[in-house]
Design an enzyme around this catalytic site. Structure first.
Site, short mmCIF file in Angstrom:
data_model
loop_
_atom_site.label_atom_id
_atom_site.label_comp_id
_atom_site.label_asym_id
_atom_site.label_seq_id
_atom_site.Cartn_x
_atom_site.Cartn_y
_atom_site.Cartn_z
N GLN A 71 0.74 -1.30 0.09
CA GLN A 71 0.07 0.10 0.10
C GLN A 71 0.76 1.22 -0.01
O GLN A 71 2.13 1.30 0.38
CB GLN A 71 -1.22 -0.09 1.35
CG GLN A 71 -1.89 -1.02 1.24
CD GLN A 71 -3.06 -1.13 2.09
OE1 GLN A 71 -3.04 -1.73 3.11
NE2 GLN A 71 -3.89 -0.01 2.31
N ASP A 231 -2.71 -4.79 0.69
CA ASP A 231 -2.20 -6.35 1.12
C ASP A 231 -2.85 -6.64 2.68
O ASP A 231 -3.07 -7.74 2.82
CB ASP A 231 -0.59 -6.11 1.33
CG ASP A 231 0.04 -5.36 2.05
OD1 ASP A 231 -0.73 -4.21 2.43
OD2 ASP A 231 1.33 -5.04 2.06
#
Length: 470
Positions: A71, A231
């Site tokens: 991210q 994730d």
């Protein structure tokens, strides 16, 4: 039965799993490494994805695919869709000063922090994309001027898999958008005023934010592309977390998170108010130093990870007072980007490989336990911890964790839960139902032990003394 593909494009590597859409049974898989560093050409991710897909036998027979990824990075595209500069990753701390400036712009101090938390559920630190945009505008104005669109790693990879059909086709999901610092999980809207505050203009194109079963395009074979995920959110979906479960992921970063019906608003910035993959929320605490602490300890002691684990378990709880503060690359929680690691309590008695190994494991876990405390302060109920990530492979980590966390620790079978979560999302896109398909994760091991409060107490004292770089 149809097959689905899930991708985990993490900081260190790309993993691909092909699973049965109905049962979740693993059919085949592949992986490929990513380059090291905090600044990476996105083309390297695409090359790794291609290699991992090839190892997994290709995607020609899958009905849907979805990509989860690291991210908060920053991928800038020009008007023609070309990458403007190498992507700056979540763990790059060059925008730490920009984070301070952005808080000051909204009032400074506690007032500025509260304003950001109420606006987007986050308080700026160097990890978030909004701070990287401020840094780019200041440090590289020519690249900033060329930037026509800003997206995140999984947005870009999904767009490329779809054939890069123009900037207007960029798509993202709630979980990844919620880590940018300019999208609100609570309202479901971009805050273009914050884009303008950070970047000096608000005419950059941002990906459309899709819901849980939204379609981001399709492969050349006609297979559907799911919305993707950050994730952490994908891992939560992959392990099937329930109410009262807190997921602790020990990878490159350390993640403490849970699924919630309410968005988090923490003016201290410790708990980030992310969204999840199901339409709910994902309060999250992130540390920069997790599995790499074990790597560093193993390197210092010139042992492998199995030997490191055995050494740690041979030392007593609390390592006879030896404490390691694991801020090896600065730290995000607490927000100390220039901090360094430290070892306290070194004596003749504690000058042994076993004591150092134990202190490294306990220090890493104490940093994560601080995040657990912050989640509890936000109202999270913690019945048990689900331990995942590469660090969960360590027997010492599994056995010591309950003594630090003070609750039972569940360890599912070792697996690629981020990629599995992406695959489960892809299967959900196929069905379009109200809930994702029910998949099992296999036999779960439970670790229980009495808490050792002295470990946390000594760590708290040492943490306050951790030095900063000159």
């Amino acid at each position: 039965m149809p097959l689905v593909a899930g991708v985990d494009s993490s900081t260190q590597s790309c993993k691909v799993v092909i699973r049965d859409a109905e049962t979740g049974k693993l059919v085949r898989e592949g992986r490929a490494p990513h380059p090291v560093g905090t600044e990476v050409p996105p083309a390297a991710w695409e090359a790794a994805l291609s290699d991992a897909v090839a190892q997994a036998g290709g995607l020609d027979d899958v009905a849907a695919a979805s990509i989860a990824a690291q991210q908060q990075g920053m991928v800038c595209l020009d008007a023609d869709g070309a990458v403007v500069r190498d992507a700056v990753l979540w763990n790059d701390t060059r925008s730490a000063g920009a984070a301070v400036d952005l808080i000051r712009d909204l009032g400074g101090g506690e007032a500025g922090q509260r304003a950001w938390a109420e606006a987007v559920g986050l308080v700026p630190v160097a990890s978030f994309t909004v701070t990287k945009l401020r840094w780019l505008a200041s440090a590289e104005p020519d690249n900033a001027a060329r930037t026509a669109a800003v997206c995140l790693p999984h947005d870009w990879l999904t767009w490329r898999l779809a054939g890069a059909p123009g900037l207007a086709a960029l798509r993202t999901d709630r979980s990844d958008a919620s880590g940018t610092g300019y999208w609100s999980a609570a309202t479901g809207n971009y805050r273009t005023d914050l884009i303008r505050l950070a970047f000096g203009r608000d005419d950059v194109l941002l990906p459309q934010v899709l819901g849980p079963t939204g379609r981001a395009g399709q492969l050349r074979t006609g297979a559907l592309l799911g919305p993707g995920a950050g994730d952490c959110a994908a891992a939560a979906l992959g392990v099937g977390a329930e109410s009262g479960d807190v997921i602790v992921s020990i990878g490159t970063s350390g993640i403490v998170t849970t699924v919630s019906d309410l968005p988090a608003v923490d003016p201290s910035g410790t708990v980030a108010g992310y969204a999840d993959t199901t339409g709910r929320f994902l309060p999250l605490v992130c540390t920069l130093n997790a599995a790499r602490v074990l790597d560093a300890a193993a390197t210092m002691l010139r042992v492998d990870h199995t030997e490191l684990s055995a050494l740690a378990l041979s030392a007593p709880p609390g390592a006879d007072g030896l404490v390691m503060v694991p801020y090896l690359e600065g730290e995000r929680t607490p927000n100390r980007p220039h901090a360094t690691g430290a070892v306290h309590g070194l004596t003749l008695r504690t000058s042994s490989p076993a004591h150092l190994a134990r202190a490294a494991v306990e220090g890493m876990l104490c940093a994560l336990a601080d995040g657990l405390d912050a989640m509890i302060e936000q109202g999270t109920t913690v019945n048990r911890v689900i331990l995942v990530g590469g660090g969960a492979r360590s027997e010492a980590v599994r056995r010591i964790a309950p003594t630090v966390f003070g609750v039972p620790v569940l360890v599912p079978p070792l697996g690629e839960y981020v990629a599995d979560g992406a695959a489960r999302q892809a299967a959900w896109v196929l069905t379009g139902g109200p809930r994702p398909p029910s998949w099992t994760v296999g036999q779960v091991e439970t670790y229980e032990a009495d808490a050792v409060p002295a470990v946390r107490e000594r760590y708290a004292v040492a943490r306050a003394k951790a030095p900063d770089r000159a």
